[in-house]
Write a protein that holds these residues in place. Sequence first.
Motif, short mmCIF file in Angstrom:
data_model
loop_
_atom_site.label_atom_id
_atom_site.label_comp_id
_atom_site.label_asym_id
_atom_site.label_seq_id
_atom_site.Cartn_x
_atom_site.Cartn_y
_atom_site.Cartn_z
N GLY A 74 0.78 -1.24 0.00
CA GLY A 74 0.00 0.00 0.00
C GLY A 74 0.81 1.28 0.00
O GLY A 74 0.35 2.29 -0.52
N ARG A 75 2.02 1.26 0.56
CA ARG A 75 2.84 2.47 0.68
C ARG A 75 4.31 2.12 0.50
O ARG A 75 4.69 0.96 0.65
N ILE A 76 5.11 3.13 0.23
CA ILE A 76 6.57 2.99 0.34
C ILE A 76 7.03 4.17 1.20
O ILE A 76 6.92 5.32 0.78
N ASP A 77 7.47 3.87 2.40
CA ASP A 77 7.91 4.94 3.30
C ASP A 77 9.39 5.26 3.12
O ASP A 77 9.80 6.41 3.26
N VAL A 78 10.18 4.22 2.87
CA VAL A 78 11.63 4.40 2.80
C VAL A 78 12.16 3.72 1.54
O VAL A 78 11.90 2.54 1.31
N LEU A 79 12.87 4.50 0.74
CA LEU A 79 13.57 3.95 -0.44
C LEU A 79 15.06 3.94 -0.13
O LEU A 79 15.62 4.98 0.25
N VAL A 80 15.69 2.78 -0.29
CA VAL A 80 17.14 2.71 -0.14
C VAL A 80 17.74 2.38 -1.50
O VAL A 80 17.65 1.25 -1.98
N ASN A 81 18.28 3.40 -2.14
CA ASN A 81 18.96 3.23 -3.44
C ASN A 81 20.37 2.76 -3.15
O ASN A 81 21.30 3.57 -3.02
N ASN A 82 20.51 1.45 -3.06
CA ASN A 82 21.77 0.86 -2.62
C ASN A 82 22.55 0.18 -3.74
O ASN A 82 23.78 0.14 -3.71
N ALA A 83 21.84 -0.35 -4.75
CA ALA A 83 22.51 -1.13 -5.81
C ALA A 83 23.64 -0.33 -6.44
O ALA A 83 23.46 0.85 -6.77
N GLY A 84 24.78 -0.94 -6.60
CA GLY A 84 25.89 -0.24 -7.23
C GLY A 84 27.14 -1.10 -7.19
O GLY A 84 27.20 -2.11 -6.48
N TYR A 85 28.12 -0.68 -7.95
CA TYR A 85 29.41 -1.38 -7.93
C TYR A 85 30.51 -0.38 -8.29
O TYR A 85 30.23 0.72 -8.77
N GLY A 86 31.74 -0.79 -8.06
CA GLY A 86 32.88 0.06 -8.35
C GLY A 86 33.54 -0.33 -9.66
O GLY A 86 34.07 -1.44 -9.77
N GLN A 87 33.50 0.57 -10.63
CA GLN A 87 34.34 0.43 -11.83
C GLN A 87 35.66 1.06 -11.45
O GLN A 87 35.80 2.30 -11.49
N LEU A 88 36.61 0.24 -11.04
CA LEU A 88 37.87 0.75 -10.52
C LEU A 88 38.96 0.61 -11.59
O LEU A 88 38.70 0.11 -12.68
N GLY A 89 40.14 1.07 -11.26
CA GLY A 89 41.21 1.08 -12.26
C GLY A 89 41.32 2.47 -12.89
O GLY A 89 40.50 3.35 -12.63
N LEU A 90 42.34 2.64 -13.70
CA LEU A 90 42.65 3.96 -14.25
C LEU A 90 41.74 4.31 -15.42
O LEU A 90 41.33 3.42 -16.19
N PHE A 91 41.45 5.58 -15.57
CA PHE A 91 40.52 6.02 -16.61
C PHE A 91 40.93 5.53 -17.99
O PHE A 91 40.13 4.96 -18.74
N GLU A 92 42.20 5.75 -18.35
CA GLU A 92 42.63 5.38 -19.70
C GLU A 92 42.68 3.87 -19.91
O GLU A 92 42.71 3.41 -21.05
N GLU A 93 42.71 3.12 -18.83
CA GLU A 93 42.70 1.66 -18.98
C GLU A 93 41.28 1.10 -18.95
O GLU A 93 41.09 -0.11 -18.98
N SER A 94 40.29 1.98 -18.87
CA SER A 94 38.89 1.57 -18.90
C SER A 94 38.31 1.94 -20.26
O SER A 94 38.73 2.93 -20.87
N THR A 95 37.32 1.20 -20.71
CA THR A 95 36.73 1.47 -22.01
C THR A 95 35.53 2.42 -21.87
O THR A 95 35.03 2.64 -20.75
N ALA A 96 35.05 2.90 -23.02
CA ALA A 96 33.85 3.74 -22.99
C ALA A 96 32.67 2.92 -22.46
O ALA A 96 31.83 3.44 -21.71
#
Length: 277
Positions: A74-96
Amino acid sequence: MSFQPHNWFITGAARGIGAHTVQAALAAGHNVVATARKRDSITLADDRLLALDLDVTDAAQAQAAVQAAVARFGRIDVLVNNAGYGQLGLFEESTAADAEQQFATNVFGLFHVTRAVLPVMRQQRAGRVFNLSSIAGMRGIPGGSLYCASKFAVEGFSEGLAQELAPFGIRVTIVEPGAFRTDFLDGQSMRFGSQAIADYAAQSAQISAGFGARNHLQPGDPARLAAVLLQLAAHPAPPLRFAAGSDAVGIVGAKIEALRGELEAWQALSVTTDGAF
Ligand SMILES: NC(=O)c1ccc[n+]([C@@H]2O[C@H](COP(=O)([O-])OP(=O)(O)OC[C@H]3O[C@@H](n4cnc5c(N)ncnc54)[C@H](OP(=O)(O)O)[C@@H]3O)[C@@H](O)[C@H]2O)c1
């Protein structure tokens, strides 16, 4: 005025901070909609738990999950936007594609779920939104350029959104955890740039080894963070930003000092751009 955070909607609820928040909310007697890319990965069984499929990159699935949540509770009182991950490493070594996927999950995915939930909260004239940012949303680090960019986006979005929603009794809190002991730095969660460039070999190896050495040894306890989210959700005036962990408090404090120091050091030049129209 007290707020009753009875009905929770949590993304990325199969593991880590999300899974702990599901458990804590159920233990407190709340109803919980726990969403995950594969709902079968949510193994808890409880009359007050509704497990749903939700890959946050899928806007239609976000709308469907919210409809199912409202149909059930019937309701949503609390939204927890938790989903996520780390795209780590150096910018130039990552692709578009690495960069686009990082934003598709951490930023646009968070937008999809928020867009689906807000009409429900506006109608209620009440709600709490917790957006999982990070200390990476406060300061950039080498090996975190893309991940930090995504969390800085979450920070700016949330700061603006909080002001848009305040008239409706909806409070937005940006959660900035330090290092928490979850799968975050594990191979099943984090992704590391795979486009090797010889110039970066030493830097990349050092960063990768640093993340590896910290995997599953982080000081923050996700169960304690979940308990804090429950406390914040019930608070009549939750903060806009909440740093979680002593490491986060230190890093945010240092960032504030560095910003102030640089602002003051360059202030005389900064003000010379004011127009004399
Ligand atoms: N742990 C830390 O040190 C730390 C620090 C600062 C901020 N954070 C933030 O806290 C949040 C939770 O991280 P965690 O530490 O709990 O990491 P985790 O243990 O790796 O859990 C991440 C969860 O997010 C889910 N997820 C990833 N992409 C998704 C997608 N497209 N749709 C739906 N779910 C998705 C994963 O689902 P699957 O199970 O299907 O893979 C997993 O359940 C993240 O936003 C992270 O950036 C973590």
